[in-house]
Design an enzyme around this catalytic site. Structure first.
Site, PDB file in Angstrom:
ATOM      1  N   PRO A 267       3.429  10.061   0.531  1.00 26.73           N
ATOM      2  CA  PRO A 267       3.745   8.707   0.970  1.00 26.73           C
ATOM      3  C   PRO A 267       3.360   8.491   2.431  1.00 26.73           C
ATOM      4  CG  PRO A 267       5.708  10.077   1.037  1.00 26.73           C
ATOM      5  CD  PRO A 267       4.601  10.953   0.519  1.00 26.73           C
ATOM      6  N   GLY A 268       2.835   7.311   2.721  1.00 29.05           N
ATOM      7  CA  GLY A 268       2.522   6.962   4.099  1.00 29.05           C
ATOM      8  C   GLY A 268       3.310   5.724   4.483  1.00 29.05           C
ATOM      9  N   TYR A 309      -7.210  -7.490   5.125  1.00 31.59           N
ATOM     10  CA  TYR A 309      -6.691  -7.587   3.742  1.00 31.59           C
ATOM     11  C   TYR A 309      -5.952  -8.903   3.507  1.00 31.59           C
ATOM     12  CZ  TYR A 309      -6.842  -2.552   4.839  1.00 31.59           C
ATOM     13  OH  TYR A 309      -7.196  -1.307   5.290  1.00 31.59           O
ATOM     14  N   CYS A 336     -12.701 -12.814  19.976  1.00 27.76           N
ATOM     15  CA  CYS A 336     -13.680 -13.854  19.636  1.00 27.76           C
ATOM     16  C   CYS A 336     -14.125 -13.774  18.180  1.00 27.76           C
ATOM     17  CB  CYS A 336     -14.862 -13.745  20.584  1.00 27.76           C
ATOM     18  SG  CYS A 336     -14.322 -14.012  22.264  1.00 27.76           S
ATOM     19  N   GLU A 337     -13.203 -14.016  17.284  1.00 27.58           N
ATOM     20  CA  GLU A 337     -13.499 -14.076  15.855  1.00 27.58           C
ATOM     21  C   GLU A 337     -12.461 -14.996  15.225  1.00 27.58           C
ATOM     22  OE1 GLU A 337     -14.487 -10.922  13.353  1.00 27.58           O
ATOM     23  OE2 GLU A 337     -15.048  -9.552  14.970  1.00 27.58           O
ATOM     24  N   TYR A 365      -0.483   1.765   9.242  1.00 26.07           N
ATOM     25  CA  TYR A 365      -1.840   1.217   9.306  1.00 26.07           C
ATOM     26  C   TYR A 365      -1.959   0.135  10.373  1.00 26.07           C
ATOM     27  CZ  TYR A 365      -1.815   3.723   4.887  1.00 26.07           C
ATOM     28  OH  TYR A 365      -1.654   4.702   3.937  1.00 26.07           O
TER      29      TYR A 365
HETATM   30  N1  LLP Z   1      -2.778   9.700  -0.561  1.00 26.51           N
HETATM   31  C1  LLP Z   1      -4.077   9.277  -0.606  1.00 26.51           C
HETATM   32  C2  LLP Z   1      -5.060  10.110  -1.270  1.00 26.51           C
HETATM   33  C3  LLP Z   1      -4.422   8.037  -0.032  1.00 26.51           C
HETATM   34  O1  LLP Z   1      -5.685   7.622  -0.102  1.00 26.51           O
HETATM   35  C4  LLP Z   1      -3.432   7.261   0.621  1.00 26.51           C
HETATM   36  C5  LLP Z   1      -3.764   5.994   1.247  1.00 26.51           C
HETATM   37  C6  LLP Z   1      -2.107   7.760   0.647  1.00 26.51           C
HETATM   38  C7  LLP Z   1      -1.828   8.973   0.044  1.00 26.51           C
HETATM   39  C8  LLP Z   1      -0.988   7.018   1.303  1.00 26.51           C
HETATM   40  O2  LLP Z   1      -0.756   5.819   0.661  1.00 26.51           O
HETATM   41  P1  LLP Z   1       0.532   4.934   1.015  1.00 26.51           P
HETATM   42  O3  LLP Z   1       1.751   5.716   0.592  1.00 26.51           O
HETATM   43  O4  LLP Z   1       0.504   4.682   2.460  1.00 26.51           O
HETATM   44  O5  LLP Z   1       0.327   3.707   0.221  1.00 26.51           O
HETATM   45  N2  LLP Z   1      -5.151   0.520   5.440  1.00 26.51           N
HETATM   46  C9  LLP Z   1      -4.557   0.011   4.214  1.00 26.51           C
HETATM   47  C10 LLP Z   1      -4.009   1.117   3.341  1.00 26.51           C
HETATM   48  C11 LLP Z   1      -5.037   2.178   3.003  1.00 26.51           C
HETATM   49  C12 LLP Z   1      -4.471   3.281   2.152  1.00 26.51           C
HETATM   50  C13 LLP Z   1      -5.427   4.414   2.050  1.00 26.51           C
HETATM   51  N3  LLP Z   1      -4.954   5.551   1.317  1.00 26.51           N
HETATM   52  C14 LLP Z   1      -3.483  -1.019   4.570  1.00 26.51           C
HETATM   53  O6  LLP Z   1      -3.287  -1.303   5.745  1.00 26.51           O
HETATM   54  O7  LLP Z   1      -2.869  -1.590   3.672  1.00 26.51           O
END
Ligand code: LLP
Length: 412
Positions: A267-268, A309, A336-337, A365
């Site tokens: 989880p992130g 997004y 400037c966008e 993020y």
């Molecule tokens: N594991 C893998 C293999 C991943 O590609 C990702 C996220 C995670 C775990 C963590 O996912 P989470 O639990 O955070 O959903 N920049 C984008 C999100 C990109 C996610 C990329 N991969 C945003 O701001 O929404």
């Protein structure tokens, strides 16, 4: 809604001490999110590998490491960040669709928990690294179960058109390849179908496929003892319905409870998203005919999610009098966008230059995707703990940025 404090620290005080824009994180919120996930999954005792890409600040990684977390990393840089923050190498999972050979070597030397392999060429490369180092490297195959995660197209990964994971039709080939590679130990299976998932059903479909594969691979003679179910649990930015953690745990039990697997997850966003805000100051109030613009000092280089997004983040005044009348504003940055916009028609009470606003749920993020576009200062970060606060990333200003550039030898 308004936001005056993070924990017991007034945001106005932080703005004064460090200037704006500024990321502010609540230490209690980080710990609370980790605790909630751990608690919900207690029966499975999983390895929770924090996805460093969500926010790679060492103090944040360290916070989770102290609670027992590992790390999910996708580059040599992230491996180094995780190790520098004190994560046990034995709790690091190396994911990613294009790992460099050098990063693989570093990870192998460090003795990480597992490589999640996403293609057949990667299998051969890892085997070569293992041979060179005289090791057998623990791997999981990341499969692409071809499930629609029902999230934003740019963060969906589990459908067959995506670059991620090994397609169902190629799994047989990958297993055949593994049989001929003595320096990789296929001990697990990994899946991650997308980010910001707000429904359980895509997980249910993916997990059903994965559980079938575990059985098949075991029947084919592989000693599958680990399962990595990825990240992707969504958070509330606006009015999303959220995944109930006990129902999520129920799904895990339903599909994998009898399979005797060491569970890991990555989880992130769930761990850091709600814990952070981006604090900003109103620069210019610019009423117009079609739209009223509020130009704030944060911009798309500090938080790119709305531009990239079309993501929603709540924008709330800091210290607005309760019940004050509001007008609608286009909340934009100075870059400037036209895409440098945090929200359309946001109700805010009579804003004036110098007022503070907080952009909420920006812990994931946000800082990790920030840049110096338009030669802006790389945004600093602060952590709050009760009534204490501390800078956890200093701003990188223009003098330092100018010093990054090197003149070509012919013009020196
Ligand atoms: N594991 C893998 C293999 C991943 O590609 C990702 C996220 C995670 C775990 C963590 O996912 P989470 O639990 O955070 O959903 N920049 C984008 C999100 C990109 C996610 C990329 N991969 C945003 O701001 O929404």
């Amino acid at each position: 809604m308004s936001a005056a404090n993070v924990e017991a620290v007034p945001l106005a005080r932080l703005a004064e001490a460090y200037g704006t824009p500024l990321y502010v994180y609540s230490r209690a919120a980080l710990r609370q999110a980790y605790g909630a996930l751990k608690e919900a999954l207690l029966p499975f005792d999983p390895l929770i590998c924090y996805a460093v890409k969500a926010n790679g600040n060492l103090s944040i990684i360290r916070e989770f490491a102290e609670l027992g977390a590992g790390a999910d990393v996708v580059s040599e840089g992230e491996i180094k960040r995780a190790l520098a923050a004190g994560v046990d190498a034995g709790k690091i999972i190396f994911s990613g669709v294009g790992k460099s050979r050098h990063a693989m070597e570093e990870a192998a030397v460090a003795g990480i928990y597992q490589f999640n392999v996403e293609s057949i060429p990667e299998l051969h490369l890892l085997n070569a690294v293992g041979r060179e180092q005289g090791r057998k490297l623990p791997i999981a195959l990341r499969v692409n179960p071809d499930v629609d995660p029902r999230t934003h197209a740019k963060i969906a990964t589990g459908h067959k058109e995506s670059k991620f994971g090994i397609e169902m039709t190629q799994i047989g080939l990958a297993l055949d390849a593994v049989r001929g590679l003595p320096h990789v130990d296929l001990c697990g299976l990994a899946v991650h179908i997308g980010s910001q998932l707000t429904e359980l059903e895509p997980f249910d479909l993916a997990f059903a496929t994965v559980a079938g594969l575990v059985r098949d691979w075991r029947a084919a003679g592989f000693d599958i003892r680990r399962l990595d179910i990825g990240g992707g649990i969504g958070i509330r930015y606006r009015d999303e319905s959220l995944i109930d953690l006990s129902a999520y745990a129920g799904l895990i039990g339903k599909h994998f409870g009898k399979l005797d697997l060491r569970l890991a997850l990555e989880p992130g966003r769930f761990l850091v998203g709600p814990a952070g805000i981006l604090l900003s100051r109103v620069m210019i109030v610019k009423p117009g005919v079609a739209k009223n613009f509020l130009i704030i000092d944060a911009a798309m280089n500090d938080l790119i999610r709305p531009a990239m997004y079309d993501a929603w983040h709540d924008i709330v005044p800091v210290n607005a009098p309760p019940g004050a009348a509001t007008e609608n504003w286009e909340v934009v940055g100075p870059v400037c966008e036209t895409g440098d916009l945090f929200g359309h028609d946001r109700p805010l009470p009579a804003p004036a230059p110098g007022d503070l606003v907080a952009i909420l749920s920006a812990g994931a993020y946000g800082a990790s995707m920030s840049s110096t576009y338009n030669a802006r200062t790389l945004v600093p970060e602060v952590m709050v703990d009760g009534d204490q606060f501390a800078l956890i990333r200093r701003p990188v200003g223009i003098e330092e940025q100018i010093a990054w550039d090197v003149a070509p030898v012919w013009s020196r």
